[in-house]
Every structure is written in structure tokens, then in C-alpha cells.
Design a protein around this motif. Sequence first.
Motif, mmCIF file in Angstrom:
data_model
loop_
_atom_site.group_PDB
_atom_site.id
_atom_site.type_symbol
_atom_site.label_atom_id
_atom_site.label_comp_id
_atom_site.label_asym_id
_atom_site.label_seq_id
_atom_site.Cartn_x
_atom_site.Cartn_y
_atom_site.Cartn_z
ATOM 1 N N UNK A 61 -7.757 -3.045 -7.980
ATOM 2 C CA UNK A 61 -8.803 -2.521 -8.996
ATOM 3 C C UNK A 61 -9.379 -1.155 -8.457
ATOM 4 N N UNK A 62 -9.297 -1.030 -7.014
ATOM 5 C CA UNK A 62 -9.994 0.197 -6.458
ATOM 6 C C UNK A 62 -9.161 1.463 -6.984
ATOM 7 N N UNK A 64 -4.446 -10.643 -1.062
ATOM 8 C CA UNK A 64 -5.373 -9.798 -1.506
ATOM 9 C C UNK A 64 -5.059 -8.662 -2.466
ATOM 10 N N UNK A 76 -4.756 -8.699 -5.688
ATOM 11 C CA UNK A 76 -5.432 -9.007 -6.921
ATOM 12 C C UNK A 76 -6.839 -8.339 -6.716
ATOM 13 N N UNK A 77 -7.337 -8.190 -5.584
ATOM 14 C CA UNK A 77 -8.624 -7.550 -5.517
ATOM 15 C C UNK A 77 -8.599 -6.044 -5.247
ATOM 16 N N UNK A 78 -7.781 -5.629 -4.283
ATOM 17 C CA UNK A 78 -7.423 -4.193 -3.988
ATOM 18 C C UNK A 78 -7.045 -3.328 -4.889
ATOM 19 N N UNK A 98 0.927 -1.312 0.147
ATOM 20 C CA UNK A 98 -0.095 -0.051 0.038
ATOM 21 C C UNK A 98 1.082 1.264 0.163
#
Lengths: 322, 235
Positions: free
Chosen positions: A176-177, A170, A172-174, A131
Motif C-alpha cells: 500500500x505504501x 508482509x 499485503x501491508x507494505x 522489493x
Amino acid sequence: MIQHGYELDFSKQTFGVILYGAPGIGKTTLALSDGNNGGDTLLIDLEHGVGRTNPIHRMNASVLSAATYEEVLSDLNTPEAFAAKTIVIDTAGSLVDYLKDWAMRTKSDARQKNGAFNGLKGFGYVKSELESFVNKIKVVMNKNVVFIFHCDEKADKDGNPIQRLRCEGSFRNTVWTGIDFGAYIQMIGNKRYACFTPEDEFFAKGCHGISGHVEIQNLTEETSNDFLQKLFDSARKNMAAENQGVEERMTQYKGVIAAVKEMVEGVTDADTANSCMKAIVSMDHALTSKKEAGKILNDKAKSLGLRFDVPTRSYVADGDKK
Amino acid sequence: MKTRITKTLLDSWAYTFDCYEGGEEDAMNDFIRTLNREPIEENEAIANGKAFEDLCFRIANGEKVYEEKLAGELIPAAVASEIIEPNTGEPKIIRSYPKWYNGAKKIADIVEGGQWQVHVDTDLTVGGREFWLHGFCDVVKAGVIYDIKFKQKSFGGLDLYGSYRNHSQHSAYLRCLPEAYEFVYLVSDGDELYTEAYTRQTCRPIEDIIQEFMNWLESKPELLKIYEEKWVVDG
């Protein structure tokens, strides 16, 4: 410096991009297509794949190779990195692997006694470091960032193929945001397309007028590798056009909501609620202000023990029949 | 005859085709319960979802959701005097946040200032039948409809992206609220946030979904009868 929305300049707007697709489809070459000058793009080459691209089509790129995550971080503080317009991470899945290695070396509880990665603790460190890494590139350095992912073809419940980002944890999901464009790269017939609209087989993301299948020009020694440059330019133009209308509507929306909140403060009984309702209906609304204004008034009416009488289309004291 | 139709009914029906392998019978039973408008039994997942949404609401409305304790309360009195903020000389305060705070705060920051539980509806004619499509948006704010989803399982083991594409909710609510230009799913596992956004250009028209549902229902007269009885719009 505070600017009015209509004064905003989108000519230097930066973007986040995901590119994913099968091996050999040309993801790295495509990722290097923003800018014409040497150093416009910085490729963080974590899989040593730059050698597979045609030198002519990577003329605009500097390449960062590193053995550890710490080396990546250190190289990001060099003048070359700050000079780049776009930073490409090839691949995001490998960056997670680098971070796992970093966590195991630097965080004692990220490693199990047998030397294996402790996913439970370790992914917590990976997540927060990732992040801050992405934040540094996008927010602090204000660069375009392109995440390349390998793609795993899996089968859905009915046996149809679905394309998935190859990446542990995670991210691969986050991921996209925070991105603007996510394209699945595929061959259709003998042409290559970047697909920006989700379909049953793959997920994708488009905005600022970029959507659907966009053909990727076959590169020769005479053609320039400028797909992302054109895409970004087009998105910036669309943003400027969108902003003109949106800014006006947003200003109007905020004005209406503020006025409604003030009016609703003065509602004390059915009569004042009905007067307020009439005033809300006659206002010049924007976006969803009418619906939201109705909800604000309705909540206040309920708190006063009023109910909306459907046949008379008016508020009455609960229990009264008008 | 006008019948009501909701995203809950449509998604419950769609799940009979989309459920996990071996779950077909349960999915069909759930659909029939929904068709019969039987109240849904509250399970742990539903209760957690409600609690998480409530936490988002409270944070977005500026409520204090954490507890404060003097650090000295947590340790023997003999050393309590050492827990003093050196810069202010005041006793040091320790905050204790509720579980799922990190995820809820990310969502609250997005929806702050919006209106919660907004009812939306519209009349539709599909295949010669009249419908009243309606539902509640979790939050509406400045042209965007937000729906809050809570995942009990951590994101690390899930592939979320694209998982809402075949839901009817964004198609339904964008149809009910024409002034909205976007529908955004805000998905959290209590820590992280995943968002998936749809516009009218990227979602199926709700009429197409309703038509498919009715085609299926018309091939099952006993279920069609239940639908027409239980979902008829009074008056």
C-alpha cells in the motif's frame, strides 16, 4: 536535468494500482484497460487466468507466462516488456508463491529438513527480492504497475464482513505504501464499481482527485476496455492542476522556514525572542510554516532558559514575571 | 463549562468497543483510568515505542547512531593485518547498527527537516458543549502531520491496512491544524514501513466522534461526572 516544479510534465507520470475483489468480478479485464495498442500492457499471468477474459478486451496486451520466478525475471528483460506502458501482476499472492519456490530452490536455509518452506528465514528472502522486483518495474523501467489480489471475506469482531487481500507475508501491508490507487471492486445492484475510498468493509486508496465509487462500464464488443487509461489521464490532469498551487506554496514554505531558522539563530534573550516572534507572526506563511516556525523559536527559547508567559503573550526569563 | 478532550481519551473509549474478544473488562478499566487522568504505567510496548521514536528522531537529526570498530579488534591480532581495505590501505571499519535501524531509517528519511512534538489545539462547540481539543503531533513538515507507530510483532502476521481508519487521531489533528492537508501514519516493525494516509475528505469530522462519545457518556452519569470534574479547563 534539474527542473523547476512548475516546469514538471505529468503527461508521462506512472502509477501504482491495487485491484482486488471477488472471483469473476472482472479484475484481470479491468487491469488490462490501459492503452489501445497491442503490447501497451504486459500481463504477468501467474495463475493462467487470461483465458477467462474476452479476447476483444485484451487486444492491447502481451502475456507473460512462466513456470518459475527466474523465467519471470528473464522475460522482464525482453523488448516486449520494455515497450509496455503498464505491467500487470496477476496475482500478487501468486508472485509471493513463486518467490517462495525460488527461495526454497536457491537458498539453503529457506527450506526445512522435511522439505517444507522455512518461513522464518524464507520470508526474509522473499521480502527483499520482491522489493527489488517491484522497484525494477516502477523505478528502473518506469512503468505503471497493477497488482491484482484475490480477496478473502472475513468477519470482524461483530460478525460484519471485511475484505482482505489474499497474500502471504508482509507484502499485503507494505504494497500500500508505494501505490497511488487501491480499489476494491464490487457489485452494487447490477452495476460494478471500483471503490477508491476506504469503508468499514474494505480498505482503499485514492489520490489526485480519484476517490469514492467509480462505475465500471459494462463491456461489449463495441466498447473499448479503457477504464485505467481514463483513470490515469484524469489523475495526470489533476496532478498538473494541483502542482501549480502546491509548487508555489512549497517554495514559499521553504523560504519562510529558512528565514525563520536564520532569525532564530540571532535570538539570545527574551527581547530578541519577542522581536523574533513578532517577525514570525508578520511573515507571509504557507502550509504549516507558521506552526513549525513557532516550534523552532520555542525550542530555542527553552534552550536559553526562557518561558512563554501566556497572559502577556511574550517570552520572559524563567522565574521572571513580566 | 469548557472541557478538554484528546485523542487518547477518545481512542481509549473507542477501544472498549473494538478490543479483542475477552478483553472488554480490561479495556473498560483502561478507559476509566484514562478518564480519571491516572498516569499510564509504562510497559514494554510503550517503552519500545518511545525508544523506536527516539531512534527515528536521532537519525533524522543526523546523529551517528551506529558504533564503529576496527575489524582487527574482533579477530586475533595475528590476522588483523589482513583486514585492511585493499583500495585504501586503511584498516577496515565495521559498523554496528542498533536494532530497528532499518525501519527507523525509512521513517527518518520521510520526516527529516520537520518539527517534532508540535502542540496543536483548537476550541470547538459540539452539541452545545464547549471543548478544548489538543494534542502533540509527532512530526509536522510542509503541510503534513506524521504519527510514528511501532509494532512489536513482525508485519508478516498482521493485516495493517485500514487499521487506523477508525482512530480519532487524524480527525483531531487535521481539525487542530487547518493548514495541514494530510495526516500520515508511519508504522514500522523495526524493519519494514507501512504508511496509511488520511485527508479531510477521507476522515470523519472530529465533531461527529466527540458527539458520539458525549452521547455515550451522558447515558452514564457517574462517568460524565468524572469527565466534567477531571477534564474541566481551568480558568
